[in-house]
Write a protein that holds these residues in place. Structure first.
Motif, PDB file in Angstrom:
ATOM      1  N   LEU A   1      19.380 -28.546  -5.491  1.00  0.00           N
ATOM      2  CA  LEU A   1      18.907 -29.446  -4.329  1.00  0.00           C
ATOM      3  C   LEU A   1      19.728 -30.431  -4.382  1.00  0.00           C
ATOM      4  CD1 LEU A   1      14.839 -28.978  -4.526  1.00  0.00           C
ATOM      5  CD2 LEU A   1      16.416 -28.080  -2.921  1.00  0.00           C
ATOM      6  N   ASP A   2      20.464 -30.950  -5.160  1.00  0.00           N
ATOM      7  CA  ASP A   2      20.930 -32.140  -5.199  1.00  0.00           C
ATOM      8  C   ASP A   2      21.885 -32.374  -3.977  1.00  0.00           C
ATOM      9  OD1 ASP A   2      20.185 -33.126  -7.586  1.00  0.00           O
ATOM     10  OD2 ASP A   2      21.980 -32.650  -8.736  1.00  0.00           O
ATOM     11  N   ASP A   3      22.612 -31.383  -3.511  1.00  0.00           N
ATOM     12  CA  ASP A   3      23.659 -31.478  -2.083  1.00  0.00           C
ATOM     13  C   ASP A   3      22.476 -31.708  -1.076  1.00  0.00           C
ATOM     14  OD1 ASP A   3      25.859 -31.618  -3.710  1.00  0.00           O
ATOM     15  OD2 ASP A   3      25.865 -29.071  -3.397  1.00  0.00           O
TER      16      ASP A   3
ATOM     17  N   LEU B   1      11.603 -24.613  -2.923  1.00  0.00           N
ATOM     18  CA  LEU B   1      12.747 -23.717  -3.063  1.00  0.00           C
ATOM     19  C   LEU B   1      12.213 -22.406  -4.294  1.00  0.00           C
ATOM     20  CD1 LEU B   1      15.662 -22.817  -3.337  1.00  0.00           C
ATOM     21  CD2 LEU B   1      16.045 -24.828  -5.089  1.00  0.00           C
ATOM     22  N   PHE B   2      11.800 -23.044  -5.256  1.00  0.00           N
ATOM     23  CA  PHE B   2      11.299 -21.847  -6.107  1.00  0.00           C
ATOM     24  C   PHE B   2      10.368 -20.798  -5.400  1.00  0.00           C
ATOM     25  CE2 PHE B   2       8.044 -19.917  -9.250  1.00  0.00           C
ATOM     26  CZ  PHE B   2       9.015 -19.471 -10.255  1.00  0.00           C
TER      27      PHE B   2
ATOM     28  N   ARG C   1      23.076 -17.472  -9.230  1.00  0.00           N
ATOM     29  CA  ARG C   1      22.343 -16.925  -8.159  1.00  0.00           C
ATOM     30  C   ARG C   1      21.499 -17.943  -7.177  1.00  0.00           C
ATOM     31  NH1 ARG C   1      21.560 -11.308  -8.457  1.00  0.00           N
ATOM     32  NH2 ARG C   1      20.933 -11.671  -6.066  1.00  0.00           N
ATOM     33  N   ILE C   2      21.003 -18.808  -8.208  1.00  0.00           N
ATOM     34  CA  ILE C   2      20.112 -20.080  -7.353  1.00  0.00           C
ATOM     35  C   ILE C   2      21.051 -20.892  -6.551  1.00  0.00           C
ATOM     36  CG2 ILE C   2      18.741 -22.055  -7.594  1.00  0.00           C
ATOM     37  CD1 ILE C   2      17.408 -20.649 -10.204  1.00  0.00           C
ATOM     38  N   TYR C   3      22.278 -21.020  -7.092  1.00  0.00           N
ATOM     39  CA  TYR C   3      23.282 -21.956  -6.205  1.00  0.00           C
ATOM     40  C   TYR C   3      23.643 -21.292  -5.017  1.00  0.00           C
ATOM     41  CZ  TYR C   3      23.149 -25.118 -10.311  1.00  0.00           C
ATOM     42  OH  TYR C   3      22.961 -25.894 -11.472  1.00  0.00           O
ATOM     43  N   GLU C   4      23.799 -19.869  -5.315  1.00  0.00           N
ATOM     44  CA  GLU C   4      24.441 -19.078  -4.236  1.00  0.00           C
ATOM     45  C   GLU C   4      23.514 -18.939  -3.122  1.00  0.00           C
ATOM     46  OE1 GLU C   4      25.733 -15.395  -5.552  1.00  0.00           O
ATOM     47  OE2 GLU C   4      27.179 -16.271  -7.085  1.00  0.00           O
ATOM     48  N   PHE C   5      22.019 -18.681  -3.596  1.00  0.00           N
ATOM     49  CA  PHE C   5      21.125 -18.628  -2.296  1.00  0.00           C
ATOM     50  C   PHE C   5      20.962 -19.884  -1.666  1.00  0.00           C
ATOM     51  CE2 PHE C   5      16.755 -19.592  -1.343  1.00  0.00           C
ATOM     52  CZ  PHE C   5      16.391 -18.598  -0.396  1.00  0.00           C
ATOM     53  N   VAL C   6      20.983 -21.021  -2.411  1.00  0.00           N
ATOM     54  CA  VAL C   6      21.037 -22.328  -1.568  1.00  0.00           C
ATOM     55  C   VAL C   6      22.273 -22.470  -0.765  1.00  0.00           C
ATOM     56  CG1 VAL C   6      21.012 -24.909  -1.942  1.00  0.00           C
ATOM     57  CG2 VAL C   6      19.379 -23.501  -3.299  1.00  0.00           C
ATOM     58  N   ALA C   7      23.265 -22.182  -1.128  1.00  0.00           N
ATOM     59  CA  ALA C   7      24.444 -22.269  -0.225  1.00  0.00           C
ATOM     60  C   ALA C   7      24.662 -21.516   0.792  1.00  0.00           C
ATOM     61  CB  ALA C   7      25.660 -22.311  -1.127  1.00  0.00           C
ATOM     62  N   GLU C   8      23.959 -20.201   0.925  1.00  0.00           N
ATOM     63  CA  GLU C   8      23.908 -19.262   1.609  1.00  0.00           C
ATOM     64  C   GLU C   8      22.915 -19.499   2.748  1.00  0.00           C
ATOM     65  OE1 GLU C   8      24.035 -15.533  -0.038  1.00  0.00           O
ATOM     66  OE2 GLU C   8      25.806 -15.953  -0.882  1.00  0.00           O
TER      67      GLU C   8
ATOM     68  N   ALA D   1      17.915 -23.040   6.096  1.00  0.00           N
ATOM     69  CA  ALA D   1      16.582 -22.868   5.855  1.00  0.00           C
ATOM     70  C   ALA D   1      15.934 -23.666   4.601  1.00  0.00           C
ATOM     71  CB  ALA D   1      16.173 -21.177   5.449  1.00  0.00           C
ATOM     72  N   VAL D   2      16.849 -23.763   3.445  1.00  0.00           N
ATOM     73  CA  VAL D   2      16.191 -24.580   2.370  1.00  0.00           C
ATOM     74  C   VAL D   2      16.075 -25.948   2.777  1.00  0.00           C
ATOM     75  CG1 VAL D   2      16.840 -25.425   0.282  1.00  0.00           C
ATOM     76  CG2 VAL D   2      17.434 -22.951   0.806  1.00  0.00           C
ATOM     77  N   THR D   3      16.930 -26.505   3.671  1.00  0.00           N
ATOM     78  CA  THR D   3      16.847 -27.880   4.075  1.00  0.00           C
ATOM     79  C   THR D   3      15.572 -28.261   5.033  1.00  0.00           C
ATOM     80  OG1 THR D   3      19.075 -28.116   4.005  1.00  0.00           O
ATOM     81  CG2 THR D   3      17.954 -29.812   5.611  1.00  0.00           C
ATOM     82  N   GLN D   4      15.463 -27.114   5.792  1.00  0.00           N
ATOM     83  CA  GLN D   4      13.945 -27.328   6.671  1.00  0.00           C
ATOM     84  C   GLN D   4      12.866 -27.119   5.521  1.00  0.00           C
ATOM     85  OE1 GLN D   4      13.723 -24.390   9.731  1.00  0.00           O
ATOM     86  NE2 GLN D   4      12.089 -25.359  10.592  1.00  0.00           N
ATOM     87  N   ALA D   5      12.747 -26.365   4.890  1.00  0.00           N
ATOM     88  CA  ALA D   5      11.498 -25.892   4.016  1.00  0.00           C
ATOM     89  C   ALA D   5      11.326 -27.299   3.041  1.00  0.00           C
ATOM     90  CB  ALA D   5      11.942 -24.897   2.779  1.00  0.00           C
TER      91      ALA D   5
END
Length: 161
Positions: A102-104, A117-118, A142-149, A153-157
Protein backbone atom coordinates in the motif's frame (compact mmCIF):
# COMPACT_ATOMS: atom_id res chain seq x y z
CA UNK A 1 -7.87 -58.74 -27.40
CA UNK A 2 -9.93 -57.74 -30.47
CA UNK A 3 -11.36 -54.62 -32.09
CA UNK A 4 -14.91 -53.93 -30.89
CA UNK A 5 -17.74 -52.74 -33.12
CA UNK A 6 -17.59 -49.39 -31.31
CA UNK A 7 -14.04 -48.85 -32.50
CA UNK A 8 -12.50 -49.67 -29.12
CA UNK A 9 -10.52 -52.67 -28.03
CA UNK A 10 -12.22 -55.55 -26.22
CA UNK A 11 -10.13 -57.05 -23.45
CA UNK A 12 -10.67 -60.40 -21.79
CA UNK A 13 -8.67 -60.30 -18.58
CA UNK A 14 -9.27 -63.91 -17.74
CA UNK A 15 -12.15 -63.44 -15.35
CA UNK A 16 -14.68 -64.21 -18.04
CA UNK A 17 -15.73 -60.57 -18.12
CA UNK A 18 -14.87 -58.62 -21.22
CA UNK A 19 -14.04 -54.92 -21.06
CA UNK A 20 -14.13 -52.48 -23.95
CA UNK A 21 -11.49 -49.79 -23.96
CA UNK A 22 -12.09 -46.71 -26.10
CA UNK A 23 -8.69 -45.23 -26.86
CA UNK A 24 -9.44 -42.10 -28.85
CA UNK A 25 -12.04 -40.33 -30.90
CA UNK A 26 -12.51 -41.51 -34.44
CA UNK A 27 -12.43 -39.46 -37.64
CA UNK A 28 -11.89 -35.76 -37.12
CA UNK A 29 -12.60 -35.87 -33.40
CA UNK A 30 -16.00 -37.51 -33.68
CA UNK A 31 -17.18 -39.47 -30.70
CA UNK A 32 -17.45 -43.18 -31.35
CA UNK A 33 -20.49 -43.47 -29.09
CA UNK A 34 -22.34 -40.56 -30.72
CA UNK A 35 -21.54 -41.98 -34.17
CA UNK A 36 -22.78 -45.43 -33.13
CA UNK A 37 -26.06 -43.97 -31.84
CA UNK A 38 -26.47 -41.85 -35.00
CA UNK A 39 -25.90 -44.95 -37.12
CA UNK A 40 -28.43 -46.90 -35.05
CA UNK A 41 -31.05 -44.18 -35.56
CA UNK A 42 -30.13 -43.70 -39.19
CA UNK A 43 -29.40 -39.98 -38.88
CA UNK A 44 -26.28 -37.94 -39.68
CA UNK A 45 -23.66 -37.48 -36.96
CA UNK A 46 -24.25 -33.70 -36.86
CA UNK A 47 -28.00 -34.20 -36.26
CA UNK A 48 -27.28 -36.62 -33.41
CA UNK A 49 -24.78 -34.20 -31.91
CA UNK A 50 -27.36 -31.38 -32.16
CA UNK A 51 -29.95 -33.54 -30.38
CA UNK A 52 -27.52 -34.19 -27.54
CA UNK A 53 -26.77 -30.52 -26.91
CA UNK A 54 -28.54 -28.96 -23.94
CA UNK A 55 -31.65 -26.90 -24.58
CA UNK A 56 -31.64 -23.17 -23.80
CA UNK A 57 -33.66 -23.96 -20.66
CA UNK A 58 -31.09 -26.53 -19.55
CA UNK A 59 -28.29 -24.07 -20.23
CA UNK A 60 -30.09 -21.38 -18.20
CA UNK A 61 -30.58 -23.79 -15.28
CA UNK A 62 -26.91 -24.80 -15.45
CA UNK A 63 -25.87 -21.12 -15.41
CA UNK A 64 -28.11 -20.47 -12.40
CA UNK A 65 -26.68 -23.46 -10.53
CA UNK A 66 -23.14 -22.27 -11.32
CA UNK A 67 -23.95 -18.74 -10.14
CA UNK A 68 -25.37 -20.16 -6.89
CA UNK A 69 -22.21 -22.25 -6.38
CA UNK A 70 -20.01 -19.22 -7.12
CA UNK A 71 -21.99 -17.10 -4.66
CA UNK A 72 -21.73 -19.72 -1.90
CA UNK A 73 -18.01 -20.05 -2.57
CA UNK A 74 -17.52 -16.28 -2.38
CA UNK A 75 -19.44 -16.07 0.90
CA UNK A 76 -17.39 -18.94 2.35
CA UNK A 77 -14.11 -17.38 1.22
CA UNK A 78 -15.07 -14.02 2.73
CA UNK A 79 -15.95 -15.77 6.00
CA UNK A 80 -12.55 -17.47 6.09
CA UNK A 81 -10.79 -14.17 5.33
CA UNK A 82 -12.75 -12.43 8.08
CA UNK A 83 -12.04 -15.20 10.58
CA UNK A 84 -8.32 -15.09 9.77
CA UNK A 85 -8.19 -11.31 10.05
CA UNK A 86 -10.23 -11.20 13.27
CA UNK A 87 -8.01 -13.82 14.89
CA UNK A 88 -4.67 -12.30 13.93
CA UNK A 89 -2.92 -9.89 16.27
CA UNK A 90 -2.33 -6.43 14.97
CA UNK A 91 0.34 -5.61 14.07
CA UNK A 92 1.47 -9.00 12.80
CA UNK A 93 4.80 -9.11 10.99
CA UNK A 94 3.42 -11.76 8.63
CA UNK A 95 1.01 -9.13 7.26
CA UNK A 96 3.67 -6.46 6.62
CA UNK A 97 3.51 -7.13 2.86
CA UNK A 98 0.06 -5.49 2.96
CA UNK A 99 1.58 -2.34 4.45
CA UNK A 100 4.42 -2.36 1.93
CA UNK A 101 2.12 -3.00 -1.02
CA UNK A 102 0.00 0.00 0.00
CA UNK A 103 3.02 2.34 0.32
CA UNK A 104 2.71 3.55 -3.28
CA UNK A 105 -0.99 4.32 -2.80
CA UNK A 106 -1.17 5.77 0.72
CA UNK A 107 1.45 6.81 3.21
CA UNK A 108 1.11 5.31 6.66
CA UNK A 109 -1.77 2.99 5.83
CA UNK A 110 -4.26 2.33 8.59
CA UNK A 111 -5.24 -1.08 9.88
CA UNK A 112 -8.61 -0.64 8.16
CA UNK A 113 -6.91 0.07 4.80
CA UNK A 114 -4.75 -3.02 5.25
CA UNK A 115 -7.87 -5.04 6.04
CA UNK A 116 -9.55 -3.77 2.88
CA UNK A 117 -6.57 -4.91 0.78
CA UNK A 118 -6.50 -8.23 2.63
CA UNK A 119 -10.18 -8.81 1.84
CA UNK A 120 -9.56 -8.03 -1.85
CA UNK A 121 -6.76 -10.55 -2.36
CA UNK A 122 -7.57 -13.18 -5.00
CA UNK A 123 -8.49 -16.60 -3.63
CA UNK A 124 -5.28 -18.22 -4.88
CA UNK A 125 -3.07 -15.56 -3.25
CA UNK A 126 -5.05 -15.78 -0.02
CA UNK A 127 -4.72 -19.58 -0.05
CA UNK A 128 -0.98 -19.36 -0.62
CA UNK A 129 -0.79 -16.88 2.26
CA UNK A 130 -2.60 -19.30 4.55
CA UNK A 131 -0.36 -22.16 3.50
CA UNK A 132 3.02 -20.44 3.39
CA UNK A 133 2.51 -17.21 5.28
CA UNK A 134 1.84 -13.79 3.79
CA UNK A 135 5.47 -12.75 4.16
CA UNK A 136 6.67 -15.67 2.02
CA UNK A 137 8.55 -14.34 -1.00
CA UNK A 138 6.18 -15.76 -3.60
CA UNK A 139 3.07 -14.67 -1.72
CA UNK A 140 4.50 -11.21 -1.13
CA UNK A 141 5.35 -10.88 -4.84
CA UNK A 142 1.83 -11.93 -5.79
CA UNK A 143 0.37 -9.33 -3.40
CA UNK A 144 2.52 -6.61 -5.02
CA UNK A 145 1.51 -7.81 -8.49
CA UNK A 146 -2.17 -7.76 -7.53
CA UNK A 147 -1.91 -4.19 -6.23
CA UNK A 148 0.01 -3.05 -9.32
CA UNK A 149 -2.45 -4.70 -11.74
CA UNK A 150 -5.50 -3.43 -9.83
CA UNK A 151 -4.18 -0.07 -8.68
CA UNK A 152 -7.39 1.87 -9.41
CA UNK A 153 -9.64 -0.62 -7.62
CA UNK A 154 -7.29 -0.85 -4.63
CA UNK A 155 -6.98 2.95 -4.46
CA UNK A 156 -10.75 3.30 -4.51
CA UNK A 157 -11.23 0.61 -1.85
CA UNK A 158 -8.69 2.02 0.59
CA UNK A 159 -9.43 5.72 0.04
CA UNK A 160 -10.47 7.46 3.21
CA UNK A 161 -14.13 8.36 3.07
Amino acid sequence: MKIASTGGIELDIGSGVEHTLLLAPMRKGKSVLVQAEADRLGIPYEEMKRRLEPTPEQQARARMRQEERDCREAVRLDAVRKAYWDNTENPDSDLYPLVNALDDIVTDSTVEQQRMLFMMLPADVFGMGLAWGFSDTEVRDRIYEFVAENRDAVTQAVSVK
